[in-house]
Design an enzyme around this catalytic site. Structure first.
Site, mmCIF file in Angstrom:
data_model
loop_
_atom_site.group_PDB
_atom_site.id
_atom_site.type_symbol
_atom_site.label_atom_id
_atom_site.label_comp_id
_atom_site.label_asym_id
_atom_site.label_seq_id
_atom_site.Cartn_x
_atom_site.Cartn_y
_atom_site.Cartn_z
ATOM 1 N N VAL A 60 0.826 -1.199 0.000
ATOM 2 C CA VAL A 60 0.000 0.000 0.000
ATOM 3 C C VAL A 60 0.864 1.255 0.000
ATOM 4 C CG1 VAL A 60 -0.236 0.077 2.530
ATOM 5 C CG2 VAL A 60 -2.044 1.056 1.105
ATOM 6 N N CYS A 61 0.370 2.300 -0.663
ATOM 7 C CA CYS A 61 0.966 3.634 -0.602
ATOM 8 C C CYS A 61 -0.193 4.610 -0.423
ATOM 9 C CB CYS A 61 1.806 3.941 -1.843
ATOM 10 S SG CYS A 61 0.877 4.045 -3.387
ATOM 11 N N ARG A 62 -0.065 5.841 -0.850
ATOM 12 C CA ARG A 62 -1.150 6.802 -0.659
ATOM 13 C C ARG A 62 -2.307 6.554 -1.626
ATOM 14 N NH1 ARG A 62 -1.638 12.194 -2.914
ATOM 15 N NH2 ARG A 62 0.386 11.629 -3.737
ATOM 16 N N GLY A 64 -1.916 4.215 -4.698
ATOM 17 C CA GLY A 64 -1.811 2.998 -5.490
ATOM 18 C C GLY A 64 -0.725 2.962 -6.536
ATOM 19 N N MET A 88 -3.902 4.211 0.797
ATOM 20 C CA MET A 88 -4.333 4.613 2.135
ATOM 21 C C MET A 88 -5.467 5.622 2.060
ATOM 22 S SD MET A 88 -2.880 2.723 4.319
ATOM 23 C CE MET A 88 -3.465 3.552 5.794
#
Length: 109
Positions: A60-62, A64, A88
């Site tokens: 996961v990141c902010r 995708g 996120m």
């Protein structure tokens, strides 16, 4: 032909999923999923021994993008990695729990 990266929205990540958060330090400190492992995207190759072993491993990141690149790289290196496609931001929007390292109300940065 580009590699297909398994992707799921944050709302569909299982409660007991193993998460690898590849955001930068400031993003992590502001808010993250409890129990996630934090390794910024640029550090993943050098810290491969710290990547949790899971089948599958949710990345996961902010939003995708970074996590898709890391998931693709991990899959090429023998992992079963799944991209959290809405990141996120999607996690927060779905009402999934967040914690912060600041003592303040967690948020996605």
């Amino acid at each position: 032909m580009p590699q297909q990266i398994p992707t799921v929205p944050a709302a569909e990540v299982p409660e007991d999923a193993v998460l690898l958060d590849v955001r930068e330090d400031g993003e992590w400190v502001a808010g993250h999923a409890e129990g996630a492992t934090h390794i910024p995207m640029g550090d993943v190759p050098a810290r491969l021994d710290e990547v949790p072993e899971a089948d599958p491993l949710y990345v996961v990141c902010r939003s995708g993008g970074r996590s898709a690149r890391v998931a693709a790289w991990l899959n090429l290196n023998g992992y079963d990695a799944v991209n959290v496609g809405d990141g996120m931001g999607g996690w927060e929007a779905a009402g999934r729990p967040l914690v912060s390292e600041t003592g303040q109300q967690p948020f996605v940065r």
